[in-house]
Each structure stands twice: as C-alpha cells, then as structure tokens.
Enzyme design. Structure first.
Site, PDB file in Angstrom:
ATOM      1  N   GLU A 175       0.838  -1.200   0.000  1.00 20.35           N
ATOM      2  CA  GLU A 175       0.000   0.000   0.000  1.00 20.35           C
ATOM      3  C   GLU A 175       0.874   1.251   0.000  1.00 20.35           C
ATOM      4  OE1 GLU A 175      -2.508  -0.706   3.426  1.00 20.35           O
ATOM      5  OE2 GLU A 175      -3.013  -2.679   2.637  1.00 20.35           O
TER       6      GLU A 175
ATOM      7  N   GLU B 267      -4.975  -6.410   3.083  1.00 18.36           N
ATOM      8  CA  GLU B 267      -3.821  -7.153   3.596  1.00 18.36           C
ATOM      9  C   GLU B 267      -3.977  -8.665   3.470  1.00 18.36           C
ATOM     10  OE1 GLU B 267      -5.221  -4.613   5.245  1.00 18.36           O
ATOM     11  OE2 GLU B 267      -3.627  -3.101   5.296  1.00 18.36           O
TER      12      GLU B 267
ATOM     13  N   ALA C  31       3.570  -2.826  11.524  1.00 15.03           N
ATOM     14  CA  ALA C  31       3.457  -4.194  12.020  1.00 15.03           C
ATOM     15  C   ALA C  31       2.030  -4.569  12.402  1.00 15.03           C
ATOM     16  CB  ALA C  31       4.397  -4.406  13.203  1.00 15.03           C
TER      17      ALA C  31
ATOM     18  N   ILE D 265      -0.105  -6.523   9.889  1.00 14.59           N
ATOM     19  CA  ILE D 265       0.079  -7.935   9.535  1.00 14.59           C
ATOM     20  C   ILE D 265      -1.040  -8.782  10.121  1.00 14.59           C
ATOM     21  CG2 ILE D 265       2.597  -7.688   9.367  1.00 14.59           C
ATOM     22  CD1 ILE D 265       2.893  -9.305  11.892  1.00 14.59           C
TER      23      ILE D 265
ATOM     24  N   HIS E 143      -1.167   1.132  16.236  1.00 11.11           N
ATOM     25  CA  HIS E 143      -0.026   1.420  15.352  1.00 11.11           C
ATOM     26  C   HIS E 143       1.299   1.314  16.090  1.00 11.11           C
ATOM     27  CE1 HIS E 143      -3.243   3.143  12.895  1.00 11.11           C
ATOM     28  NE2 HIS E 143      -2.409   3.293  11.899  1.00 11.11           N
TER      29      HIS E 143
END
Ligand SMILES: Cc1ncc(C[n+]2csc(CCOP(=O)(O)OP(=O)(O)O)c2C)c(N)n1
Ligand SMILES: Cc1ncc(C[n+]2csc(CCOP(=O)(O)OP(=O)(O)O)c2C)c(N)n1
Ligand SMILES: [Mg+2]
Ligand SMILES: [Mg+2]
Lengths: 330, 322, 322, 330
Positions: free
Chosen positions: C29, C58, C82, C85, C127
C-alpha cells in the site's frame, strides 16, 4: 459462447478424467471406512465435471489452486494418481512426502500449487500466481477453484478487485455444491454469488456444473479471455456434493443436515453417466469404449493403491528438515 | 460426580449459562449441526436469536463478537479450530485485546472465544496448531486451556461470566475423553493452577492435552522411585505464578511441557519466569519439552515424533535430576 | 562508510537488489508515494510491473506474496506497519510459514515482508505493536530486526536473497536516524549477533530499537565502573544462541531487553534458552526488561512509562550484579 | 426518496454541527502545526456534510463506528467537543483518558463505539452492534462510516453478506473522498463501490456527499429502512478530502500526489458555504444567523481548547489498570 465446444477427442479425455476422479475417490472412501487412511478425506464425488471441464483447457504451465476437496482438481490437472494416493496414505512416496495429506495435495511441476485446508486461502494465492503469469507475459493463466462457502470470505471481493484492477489473468471457478460444510448454502449465502463478480469489470458466467461439455465451453471462453490479457473471468458452476462434507461425518453428526431425496435427485443428474450418454448419442463413443475406460481406470486405481500400500509411512525426522529451503528448523 | 465426555461437559456448560443469563448469545460456523457435539441442541433450546449459524467469514465473526459485546451482549464465539483464528486475527489482535484500553475503559468486552487446538490426529499443518502463546503476547486476553471434562465445564463458566475477553481452548484430541464432572453449578477460578501429582524430586508444569502425558510420565518415574509435582496451569492468562514458584522452591528442578512450538511458546515464558523469580531455588537447568519449530506433518509417525510424550517428558525429568 | 538515514539505506538496498535480480517484485500500500521514503523512486526506476501500489487488502497481499513467490518471483511485500500484519495473518500463519513443509518441500517461498514496528511516537495501540514473537512462534519464518542503517541494508539484502520467507522489521521510530553504511555490496548473515559493547559484569541481550537504549545503559554503567556485554541479536530467527551463551559463560548474569510485551515475548524465549543451555554459568536471576502486557497508550508519558529505557535497563543490570 | 427532506430546524442544526466540526478541526490543524499535539491527526475537512447529514437521523441509542478520520463522526453524533479535544491532546480528562488519542475517540454513552485505526475494522464491529440492535428489538440501528479505501477490504463483502442474510439493522456509509491514503481511488478501486452492495439484497443509494440536505434525505430513507426490520442499507457519498491524509504529510512526502487545481475545484463545492447559501435562499437563516453560528462555534472551540490545555497529561500507571474490567494486567 464464442467457441464451438470440445472436440470428440477432448470429450473422451474429459470423460476418462472424470471416471478416474470418481474411481480414485470411491477407493479412498472405501479405504477410509476400512481404517486405512491416517486422516479424513473430503470427497469430490458429484463435482467431477467441473474440474475435468476446466482443466482440459489448461496446460502444465497454467496454475491452479484448490481447496480441502482437492483430489479432483489434482487429477484433472494431470497430477499422478499413484503419488496422490500415496500422499493420502501418508507415505514417503506421496507427492508431498506424506507431509500434506489429503487436504494438501500439490504438484508444482504440473502447475498444481496446492489444495488448501483454509477456506478461501487459495483465492489470494492464485491472484499472486496470476500476477506472476502477467509478468511472465507468455499467456498463462492461474485458476482458483473454491466453494460457495468460501465465497463468503472477504478475500473473494479483495481478489475480484485487485485482479480486475490490474487485469490479471486469473480465472475464478466457484463450485456451488449446495453446502458450506453442514450448512445449506441458502442459510449462509445472501444473493447470487456471480453477482459479486458482476460488481467488477470482468467476464462472468453461470454454468451447469454437472454438464461437462457446458463447463468446458464456458471455461474455454473464460480462460481465453484471461489468456489474451483482458483480465479476470469468473464462472459459477452449479453442482452438488454427493458424499458428506467428509467421510468421517457419519460417525460424528447426531442428525442429518439434508434429505436423502435431495441426494437421490442429484444422483439422477450425475455428470458421468450423463456425459457417457451424450458421447454415445453423439456417436463419439460406444458402450464398449465406456466399458474400456472403466476397466482401464479400475486398473489404474488398483495400481495407485498398490503403490501407496507399498510406500514407507513417512516417519520421524523429515519434517524439521523440510521447513526451510536453506536448511535448519531455524 | 458424573462421568462425561469433555465435549458433553462443555455442551452442558453452555446450556446452563445460557439458561442463567438471557444476554448470552453464541455464534459461529456450523454451531447448529455441531461437528464435535459441543453446541448440539442449543439451537432447539435457545432459538435462532441466541444461537446463530454463520457464514464462513472469520474476520467478520471476531469483529462482530467485539461489536455485540460492546453493545451489551455476552458473546460466545465458536471458532471451531485454532488455526482459523488467524483468518479472524485482526479483530482479536487489534480490537478485542486493545479496545478497553483505547477507550479509557469505556468498553467492556465479555467475550468467550472457543476453539479446539493441537495435533495428534493427522489433520496436517493447517488444522493442528497450538497458538495460545500468540494470544498470551497480545495482552488483554485471558486464556483457559482445560485438560479434562470437569475443568472444561468449570473454566468455561468462569470465562463466560467474566467481563473480559477469554479464549477457551480445548485440546482437539480430547473431546471424546471421559472424565469426572461435579454435579451442580461450579466455576473454576482463573489463575488457579491444579497440582495433579506431588513429589519432591522435580516440578513438571504443563497445560491442556499435555497434562495426561505428564501424569503418565510421573507414574513411570514414580515406579522408578522418583516423585514429581505435576502442575496443570489451567489458565495461561492469568498464570498461577505462585503455584509454580512454590513447587520449584520445594523441588529445585523444573521441566515445562507444552504442545506448542517451542520458540516464544508458553513453556519459554514459564521457564523465563522461574529463571527470574525462582532462580534462587533452581538446582538444575530448566528444560522445555515442546514441539520443534515446525509445521505439523500429516503422516502419523512424523507427527507423533514431534509431540511431547510420556517418554520424552520422563527423560527430561531424569535429565534435570541427574 | 557513508552516513545515511536508515530509511535511505533501506531504499538503496531495495534498489540495488532489484537491479541485480529482475525476478524481484515489490508491492504494498502506497509504495509509490512512500510515506517513510523507503520505497521512494523505485516505481520510476523499475516501472509498474515490478513495483505495484496496491489497494488496502492485507489478507490478499500476504496471500499474493505466497502465490507469486511459488510461481517463481522473489517477492518483497511492504506491509507498512506491524499492526497491519494481523489483518493479513492467515496467509502468514497458515500459508507462508507452512506450505513448504505441506508440499514436501516442493514450494520455495523467497519472500521478504517489510514493516515498521514499535511504539514511542504517540500512535496509540493500533499502530505501535511489536509482534515479532508471534512470528517467531509460527516456525518457518526468519525474522530480522536491524538497529541501525548499516545493518538494515545488509540484513535486507540477506532477506531478499534468501529462498525462505523473512520478516524484515524496522523500528518505527528509527527511520530518520543517521548511521554509517558501508560502501558497496554487502550482506549481513542471518543468525550472527553483533557484540555492541563488551564487559565482564553482565550480559545484555537485545534487538532493534532497544539496542541504543541498552548501549546508553551500558555507558551509564561504565561510568560507574561496571562493564557489560551488549549483544544485538540482529535476527531473532535464526537466533545466535552461541553468542548469547558464550557471553553468559563469561559474565554469569543476563538481562534481556525487548520492546515487545513481556508474556511469551522474544525476551522470555532468550531467557528460557539460557536457563536451559546456559544454566551452569548463571550466577543471578535472569531479568527481562520488557513492556507490560498492555496495549500501547496514546499519551506520551503513559507510553514512555511502558517502554524500556536506559534507566530501567541499567537498574536491571545493577540488580543482577548486586 | 420517500421522505420530505430535513425540516428548517433540522437544517439549522446540521449546519451548526458542520461548522463545529470544521472549526474544531481547523483548530486541531493549527495546534498540530504548532507542535501542541502528541500524535498525528487525520482531518475530516471537506466531508462534514456526510457525518452531519447522517447523524442528524440518529439517537444516542443508535450506534456508530468510525475510522481513523473520526472527529467529524464523533462530533456529529453528539460527542462532547471538550473531551474530544482533551483526548487529542492526550489528557486525563479526554474522553478516553488520553489512552486512545485522535484515531480512537469514542463515547459509549452517545453510541459512539469508536473510531478505529485499522482500515475496515469498523465494518465487522458495526455488524456486531447491528446484531445486538436486532436482538434488542427496539428499532435501533448501527451505522458504519468507512472510506473508499476501506471498501477494498474483504470485510466489506463479508458484512454485506451477513447483514443482508440476517436482515440486520446496519447502515453502511461509504465516504468516497477520492483517496486511499496517498493513492487516488481509481488507482486502487475497480468498478463502482455501490455495485458491491447491489450484489446483495439491500437498499443502496449514491449521493452527493457535499450536499448536506441530499445526505440527510438519503440517510433518512436508509435508516428508516434498517429501523423497520428490512435489513441493511448502503449509501455511497461522493465527497473529497481537502486536507492531507494526515497533517504530517507535508513534512514527510517528497512529492505531491494530487493537483492543487483539483483541491481548489472541490473547495468550490464546499458543503458549508453551500448549505449556508441554501438556508439563506430558502429563507430559513439570515446572514446574521450564519455569523452567530460562527461566533458561537468559535467560542465553543476556544472553550474546548482551554479545557484540553488545562487537563493533566495522561501519565504512568493508568494503562495497565485499564486493560481488564476485572482488574490486573493479567
Ligand atoms: C478459514 C476456515 N474456516 C473454516 C474451516 C472449516 N471448513 C472446512 S470446509 C468448510 C466448508 C467449505 O464450504 P465450501 O467452500 O462451499 O466448499 P465445499 O466443502 O462445499 O467443497 C468449512 C467451514 C476452514 N477449513 N477454514
Ligand atoms: C489495516 C490497515 N491497513 C493500512 C492502514 C494505513 N492507512 C491508514 S488510513 C489509510 C487509507 C484509508 O483510506 P479510506 O478508507 O478511503 O479513508 P480516508 O483516509 O480516505 O478517510 C491507510 C491505507 C491502516 N490504518 N490499517
Ligand atoms: Mg460448498
Ligand atoms: Mg478515502
């Protein structure tokens, strides 16, 4: 339809492949109930026309991804019956060395990038293979077989979006076999699955999945569309799963989830006798040709079973060494 | 005490709780037909409002659990098998485990996520994972892992009645196993380990399906004159650190047995805890009997080779007392 | 040696590798605009075939990485941060880490998954995660966590050239930090820790963003006359166990510093390893300086309080040598 | 449209709310650039008509879920400007005690179950809230605001399926603001987003998201549809994000990803002056009414900022104690 349908040779080959799938799985069913198989098996019986009709349009360089119900796709795409049988038996001479089993039969050399135990997972993997095919630029396609149940996984919409956006040569084959595990489709699926694809710029078709000729014809169009750089194509094939979700279910479920009458009705639409009748009617096969196919296939299945039985059960030590290409379990 | 299969005890626990509290709802894939029997009959008794058979869409199911719980319901989410939580992992890792903090405590999430975990049945890599350590690392989630029918029912009730999200993970291969189940209503508190065997020579700490193997190892050791403590954690979050440290204070030796892959598994956390807080008591290396960092193979002999068993456990104990 | 920001070193590493090997593709992205600059200019140089800016999906991106890699490409998947994921976790946990075994070794998956991890920037809970221990537990995935620009470039090259899937996780807050980057082409091997400071009093084992804090702690300790080893793991899978054990053999004391939540984190695994294989050398409890089992709060002071810092690290060291 | 549009009172209230959102965010923008905010902010400037037009049809008992760009939804749904401002400042007197920040403003008492930093996550959470509303059975609805970028997440299709299957009272509000972070929509989104909803049996509408009256009217229909047990409704509101993806982007990006001219064009369609003009033309507000709203709102924003500035920065210790309802960080 923009093609003229399968040639007599093609029809005969499709028929032979369907019989092979059926007989291999009947054998696996018997083997399972005889306690010969280590794990469970999800059988494709009743849906053979879809795998055979689609894969007859593919070469080894085209990729397919499949589901937990993957024997039919494996065999239709040219996977070796012996090494598939050995895999389901959990033998070292299995196509995946006994590490994958029934739900994970794969043969990369044949473009079979794998059956998958995770419902819907094949869609994204196939989109990746289609991306690769687009970059290769030599007209190959990537085909994903998935169920009506899998069509409720969001990854369907995601892959419809990205493949149509990028015009990837992916072909979606939704096998609408009436059930999402033990749930009748109508109880879990809203609207028409093909309409989900129609929301995107792509080639979409709905076909009788128990009519091998119709499947071949629709697939030929869809695959040609994808091959020539026009982007993805989608086929919803309406069919029916004759056996249980898996062979174990009879021992597990306390009550039935469908009518015997419904099963019987669909047995009446069995794609195999139907194709046989068509071939005879069209004068492209005789009764004895059909009998020959049966006999040859019986022998092939016997041979596969013998190969599997003779294989060494996959044992300790192998697994850790297979985790990494560059060695070590990390 | 009545004898019951674990899955039937879970089924009873669900029904009893749903009778007690009309705000409890349960949903998941094929909870109507119920493959393992744990949700059997619930639809008939509680109707389609409170028991919903869902489409296959784990990402939405975990998110819906959060939304329904935040809206006043007590949610039981049936995820079938542990490997399928990965498909619905965002709402577990980014929402369920975090929203209470993120909203400054405004949101209460009484959610019980049920699933079977673990190997041993030739279901291959995608149906045999033991992912509780991933959940343990997220924070904000309780994790209960019963080893028998009686504990399953009691821990399930605690999970359901708790106002916090809890994973209730049943050893996949143990649903059919018969065990004692107390009569009447009872809870088994979270964070209270159970000492399943006692001895002074060493401590085995374990959980779930590995309890039985550990007890078999303890028996074999006892025959050779070695008595060990076998501690069943019962819940991994919260973890009964005191019970573990107390036992190690007595024995000085620790073997941790865990069906999960070794790296960053529950066993390594427990070993690390003791290497810190129980260090003064330790007389020998802390051994882990776990699964190699490997996906689970299909072939039974290959699979069995990876899983802890009474022999490998006993060998580890002999090692630390040598 | 040239001085470079870490994110520029990564950018150079990507470009150099893509020039070397036409089979490398990169997607994710907003890799076109490139928020942190790590993929800047790549589209111009390599074109839209090899650099693809993707929709937000994702679950599909991780799966596509598997499919494209299985079809002969060397894939770099940019996952931005991260926490994202988790949204694509199925194809990581059920596919990427398992397919090679499941296919009996037929499938080779040369995949590098890039993302930033960690807290410290008031980005709040969704985040700021440091989820490497989840990846470590899955098996089948290598995990590289550079702490500076030079290592970032070298580890990235190794990840890309490897035929196995690797996560390349960059400390979120370090992209702007300037460091030395060797000239020319070089790889930093996986599984080779770097000893960043040396001393006999204790061993600090750490990784990523915590290396700097640990070095600051080491400096402060040195001023007070205490010299410590600071070992930067560089890769968590494979882990350089020898370097760790060797140091503990010398010092007898271990503090593990990790930006992840404590429970089942990398720190607990390293502590467990040493409590087993290095037990004979240990003279003191093994301490972990980690993050409480808590989601990351937004407010800077609340966040800072949770993260390891030079003071808490030095305190832990003083504790184990007391 | 089956309703007669908003009443003059409703229009005036919507206008006031839009001005509040705008001025609060202009303040946050200034505060950000002045270095007063701990984290980043994603501003809603340009899209106010959507939140205000939709939420004017909701009560506190209705639920909304929102995005990383959630200030507008929070304020439109009746969230308190002071505690929102304090939250973005990271203060203890913030609505989430400074634990959530800009991306996570929530007020359960107002039915605002939360902004969300994970793109698409609100969809499934809202479906759960809609399920709860259905069980409550008192006609409440759950509304999800999400972007065009989020529409590429598979969870959209999953929730379209389950809400239409179960006839849940969920309202989907897709705010098509032209960008998915830094990617223009056309470069990442294939087909029309509303068509994705049309594949399911539900009420679907596309509306000018910069026209507050049109949004109100479409939302009134959609919400009435959902309230009365007819199942979900879907609105795609076409609008434009005037500020950057987040305020930080000017400092981060090395090149622009859109034309200034495009921004200017959309400024010309700004929903706020447009609604003001409409009110004056329709004779339901005077110039001085408009000036009054501006003045009152300026004061309210001042007050909110003062409240936030005066708050204690959220400090150590709080976080672990907030993880579990039953205490302990586990
Ligand atoms: C992610 C995930 N969820 C649930 C399951 C359990 N499961 C296996 S097959 C199946 C039904 C699949 O239905 P469909 O896609 O229609 O395929 P069919 O079985 O009809 O061939 C389910 C729910 C799974 N394997 N993976
Ligand atoms: C799962 C996930 N992936 C990526 C991101 C990074 N990200 C934040 S906002 C955003 C774009 C969202 O676009 P859209 O849904 O259209 O909302 P808009 O920003 O336009 O309001 C992205 C990619 C994220 N926060 N979560
Ligand atoms: Mg089906
Ligand atoms: Mg947008």
């Amino acid at each position: 339809m923009s093609n003229n349908g399968p040639s007599p040779d093609e029809i005969r080959a499709i028929y032979a492949r369907m019989v092979l799938i059926r007989k291999m799985e009947e054998r696996l069913s018997a083997d399972f109930h005889a306690g010969k198989l280590p794990g469970g098996v999800h059988l494709y019986i009743g849906q053979e026309a879809v795998a055979a009709g689609v894969c007859a349009n593919l070469t080894d360089a085209d990729k397919i991804a499949s589901t937990h119900r993957g024997h039919g796709h494996f065999l239709a795409k040219g996977g070796d019956p012996k090494s598939m049988m050995a895999e389901v038996y959990g033998r070292e001479n299995g196509i995946c060395k006994g590490m994958g089993g029934s739900m994970h039969v794969a043969d990369i050399s044949k473009g079979i990038i794998g059956a998958n135990g995770i419902v819907g997972a094949g869609l994204a993997i196939t989109a990746g293979a289609a991306f690769a095919a687009q970059l290769d630029g030599d007209g190959h396609v990537a085909v994903c077989f998935f169920g009506d149940g899998a069509s409720n996984q969001g990854v369907l919409m995601e892959t419809l979006n990205v493949t149509s956006l990028w015009k990837l040569p992916m072909v979606f084959i939704c096998e609408h076999n009436g059930f999402s595990e033990f749930s009748p489709s109508a109880t879990v699926t809203s609207g028409e699955i093909a309409d989900r694809a129609r929301a995107f710029p792509m080639h979409v078709n709905v076909v009788d999945g128990n009519d091998a000729v119709a499947v071949w014809t629709a697939a030929a169009d869809a695959i040609a569309h994808a091959r020539s750089g026009n982007g993805p194509a989608f086929i919803e094939a309406k069919t029916y799963r004759i056996h249980g979700h898996f062979e174990m279910e009879k021992h597990m479920l306390s009550r039935p989830y469908r009518d015997e009458a419904e099963i019987e009705e669909w047995r009446g639409r069995d794609s195999i006798p139907r194709l046989a009748a068509h071939m005879i009617e069209a004068g492209i096969a005789s009764d004895s040709d059909i009998a020959d196919v049966n006999a040859r296939t019986d022998a092939e299945v016997e041979e596969a079973a013998a190969f599997a039985e003779a294989g060494t059960p996959a044992g300790p030590g192998l697994a850790p060494s297979l985790m990494f290409a560059e060695g070590g379990a990390g | 005490m009545a004898k019951q299969r674990l899955t039937n005890a879970v089924n009873d626990g669900l029904a009893e709780e749903m009778r007690r509290d009309p705000k409890i709802i349960l949903f998941g894939e094929d909870v109507e037909v119920s493959m393992t029997g744990d949700t059997i009959g619930l639809l008939d008794e509680f109707g389609p409002d409170r028991i919903r058979n869902t489409p296959i869409c784990e990402a939405t199911l975990t998110g819906m659990a959060v939304g329904a719980a935040a809206s006043g319901y007590r949610v039981i989410l049936h995820m079938m098998m542990a490997n399928f939580i990965y498909t619905g992992f965002d709402a577990i890792a980014n929402q369920m485990s975090k929203l209470r903090l993120m909203t400054g405590g405004q949101i209460t999430l009484p959610i019980t996520v049920m699933c079977g975990y673990g190997g041993g049945r030739a279901l291959a890599a995608q149906h045999s994972d033991t992912p509780y350590s991933l959940l343990m690392n997220l924070g904000g989630l309780n994790v209960a892992v019963p080893c028998n029918a009686g504990d399953a029912k009691g821990l399930l009730k605690t999970a359901i009645r708790s106002d916090d999200p809890a994973f209730f993970m049943v050893p996949g291969g143990r649903g059919g196993e018969i065990g004692e189940v107390p009569e009447g209503d009872y809870e088994i508190p979270f964070g209270a380990a159970s000492v399943r065997a006692e001895g002074n020579a060493a401590t085995i700490v374990t959980v779930g399906a590995m309890v039985r193997h550990s007890l078999e190892a303890a028996e074999a050791l006892a025959e050779a004159g070695t008595q060990v403590d076998v501690i069943d954690c019962r819940t991994l979050v919260p973890l009964d650190e005191d019970a573990i440290i107390k036992s190690v204070a007595k024995t000085g030796r620790l073997v941790v047995v865990d069906e999960a892959r070794d790296r960053c598994g529950a066993a390594s956390y427990i070993a690390a805890l003791v290497a810190d807080k129980g260090f003064a008591h330790l007389k020998a290396p802390v051994r882990r009997v776990t699964v190699a960092n490997t996906a689970m193979p299909y072939a039974p002999a290959a699979e069995a080779d990876l899983l802890p068993n009474p022999e490998t456990i006993a060998a580890a104990v002999r090692d630390v007392i040598a």
